[in-house]
Write a protein that holds these residues in place. Sequence first.
Motif, short mmCIF file in Angstrom:
data_model
loop_
_atom_site.label_atom_id
_atom_site.label_comp_id
_atom_site.label_asym_id
_atom_site.label_seq_id
_atom_site.Cartn_x
_atom_site.Cartn_y
_atom_site.Cartn_z
N ALA A 44 4.22 -10.99 -22.92
CA ALA A 44 3.00 -11.05 -22.11
C ALA A 44 3.32 -11.38 -20.65
N TRP A 45 4.23 -12.35 -20.44
CA TRP A 45 4.60 -12.69 -19.06
C TRP A 45 5.34 -11.56 -18.38
N LEU A 46 6.23 -10.88 -19.12
CA LEU A 46 6.92 -9.74 -18.53
C LEU A 46 5.94 -8.63 -18.17
N LEU A 47 4.96 -8.39 -19.06
CA LEU A 47 3.96 -7.37 -18.76
C LEU A 47 3.13 -7.76 -17.55
N ALA A 48 2.74 -9.06 -17.49
CA ALA A 48 1.95 -9.52 -16.35
C ALA A 48 2.75 -9.42 -15.06
N ALA A 49 4.04 -9.82 -15.12
CA ALA A 49 4.88 -9.73 -13.93
C ALA A 49 5.04 -8.29 -13.48
N GLY A 50 5.24 -7.39 -14.44
CA GLY A 50 5.35 -5.98 -14.10
C GLY A 50 4.08 -5.44 -13.48
N THR A 51 2.92 -5.90 -14.03
CA THR A 51 1.64 -5.46 -13.46
C THR A 51 1.46 -5.95 -12.03
N VAL A 52 1.82 -7.23 -11.79
CA VAL A 52 1.69 -7.79 -10.44
C VAL A 52 2.61 -7.07 -9.46
N VAL A 53 3.88 -6.87 -9.89
CA VAL A 53 4.82 -6.17 -9.01
C VAL A 53 4.34 -4.76 -8.71
N GLY A 54 3.86 -4.07 -9.75
CA GLY A 54 3.35 -2.72 -9.54
C GLY A 54 2.15 -2.69 -8.61
N ARG A 55 1.25 -3.67 -8.79
CA ARG A 55 0.06 -3.72 -7.94
C ARG A 55 0.44 -4.00 -6.49
N GLN A 56 1.37 -4.95 -6.29
CA GLN A 56 1.77 -5.27 -4.92
C GLN A 56 2.53 -4.11 -4.29
N TRP A 57 3.33 -3.40 -5.10
CA TRP A 57 4.04 -2.24 -4.56
C TRP A 57 3.04 -1.17 -4.12
N ARG A 58 2.01 -0.94 -4.93
CA ARG A 58 1.01 0.05 -4.54
C ARG A 58 0.26 -0.39 -3.30
N ALA A 59 -0.03 -1.71 -3.22
CA ALA A 59 -0.72 -2.21 -2.03
C ALA A 59 0.15 -2.06 -0.78
N LEU A 60 1.44 -2.36 -0.91
CA LEU A 60 2.35 -2.20 0.23
C LEU A 60 2.46 -0.73 0.62
N ARG A 61 2.49 0.14 -0.36
CA ARG A 61 2.58 1.57 -0.05
C ARG A 61 1.32 2.04 0.67
N ARG A 62 0.15 1.60 0.17
CA ARG A 62 -1.09 1.99 0.85
C ARG A 62 -1.11 1.44 2.27
N SER A 63 -0.65 0.20 2.43
CA SER A 63 -0.61 -0.39 3.77
C SER A 63 0.32 0.38 4.68
N HIS A 64 1.48 0.76 4.13
CA HIS A 64 2.43 1.52 4.94
C HIS A 64 1.85 2.86 5.37
N LEU A 65 1.21 3.56 4.44
CA LEU A 65 0.61 4.85 4.78
C LEU A 65 -0.50 4.68 5.81
N ARG A 66 -1.29 3.61 5.65
CA ARG A 66 -2.35 3.35 6.61
C ARG A 66 -1.79 3.07 7.99
N GLN A 67 -0.71 2.29 8.05
CA GLN A 67 -0.10 2.00 9.34
C GLN A 67 0.48 3.25 9.98
N GLN A 68 1.02 4.14 9.12
CA GLN A 68 1.53 5.39 9.67
C GLN A 68 0.41 6.21 10.30
N ARG A 69 -0.74 6.21 9.64
CA ARG A 69 -1.88 6.97 10.19
C ARG A 69 -2.42 6.32 11.47
N GLU A 70 -2.31 5.00 11.54
CA GLU A 70 -2.89 4.29 12.68
C GLU A 70 -1.96 4.21 13.88
N ILE A 71 -0.69 4.63 13.69
CA ILE A 71 0.26 4.46 14.78
C ILE A 71 -0.15 5.26 16.01
N ASP A 72 -0.78 6.43 15.77
CA ASP A 72 -1.22 7.25 16.91
C ASP A 72 -2.37 6.60 17.66
N ALA A 73 -3.06 5.64 16.99
CA ALA A 73 -4.19 4.99 17.65
C ALA A 73 -3.76 3.81 18.53
#
Length: 448
Positions: free
Chosen positions: A236-265
């Motif tokens: 259960a803890w391994l699954l939870a840790a994997g879920t958290v890591v996956g969620r944070q990775w997706r959040a970081l990826r979304r943030s990175h893509l958003r920053q790439q789009r905003e760089i021209d602004a």
Amino acid sequence: MAHLQPPTYVLHASSSTRNLAAGIALTVALVLAQAWLPERSIDLAAPGAVSNLYLIAPGDVPGEPSPVQWVDYERRHWVCRNPANSPSQACGITLVLSGDDPARGRNLNGFDTLELDLAYRGNAAHLRVALRNFDPRFSKLTDGNSSRMQSINLRGRDVTKPVTLELAELTVPEWWITQFDLPREFNRPSVENVTSLSIDLTDSLAGQNHELELRHLTLKGPWIARDTLYLGLLCAWLLAAGTVVGRQWRALRRSHLRQQREIDALTARTRLLRVEQDKLRRLATIDELTGVLNRRGLESALEDFEAESAGVALVLLDIDHFKHINDRWGHAVGDEVLRRMAAIVSANLRTTDVIGRWGGEEFLVACQGRHADDAVRLAEKLRDAVQHGNFDTKGRFGITASFGVALAPPGASTHRAFKRADAALYRAKAAGRNRVELDTAHDAVTTL
């Protein structure tokens, strides 16, 4: 200046903390519950707990009563009176754990102990507790002995008070292994399909009297095995840790893509302004359109350079054919070109360099303590960045700029250096634009 949005995972920090605290609390609760909650149990001596119950006795002798008899069946109380000349002796009790199908017993894998309270009066050295496990790979209904036997021998003094047996203590006796001569894997104890449980005396009983009463016989075990619980918690803890890591990775990826789009602004970076400057000071020294210093801010920065007496290189640039851009594409497009020009130049400067909009389409860069060659290389770098910059997302036009470079030695007037940089810029325009010209006046220096 445009601001980047904070990463999504930061916004969920409080909920993640709550979830972590809840997980820890649940884990502790489960561990404590496994250790402290009452175990599950089956009292095999209780009425109706087993499908059948019978005494273990030798074969009947014609004309003589059986040497093993009930004293009180309801209390599981019996006696063994063996004559001295008895050819075989047997004295015990068997509890049948199978139902209508004698080949299907009970799975005792969830239990780990057997609590036995047996009142015994006699002089037998040992009493045996045995389980029979029916294994269809080799057991036969026509041969009761073919069911795997697992037993433990107790001394008479062991049962003078209630005793707790670990099921892991039971072993397959050597005589059974020798008699059936099965492969090694069939000689290991198993409580998966137990069809009967017996308690009997194993010594020579000829000419002896024995009295036994089964008061208590209870199987006990945890509702959840400790190993199973710990493995489940780990998963259960391994699954939870994997879920958290996956969620944070997706959040970081979304943030990175958003920053790439905003760089021209992003429009510009200011170098010499302190973070603590108030709004009025910013309005007084920052160009509202481009976000870099305005003329007043530049003049203040040049005064600071002069006061430090470290020398300064001035790079004055002017956008080529800017009027044509405004006339053909409109002032809104022209304003966007000015903003992007400020952003591109700012991105190619050091943190100690200063950039400002001098007026119209002219920008001034001031670099403290530079050599003439360094100043020219910087101007060439900026010229190349402008030439290859993305000024129009629709690809309708490109932008170039002309540059004039002049040096003010330590203690010299930056005002005169600016005039020489302006003259050098004029020469760059006259020589065909999109080029860098260095001031060569007699009071310029090549080394600061």
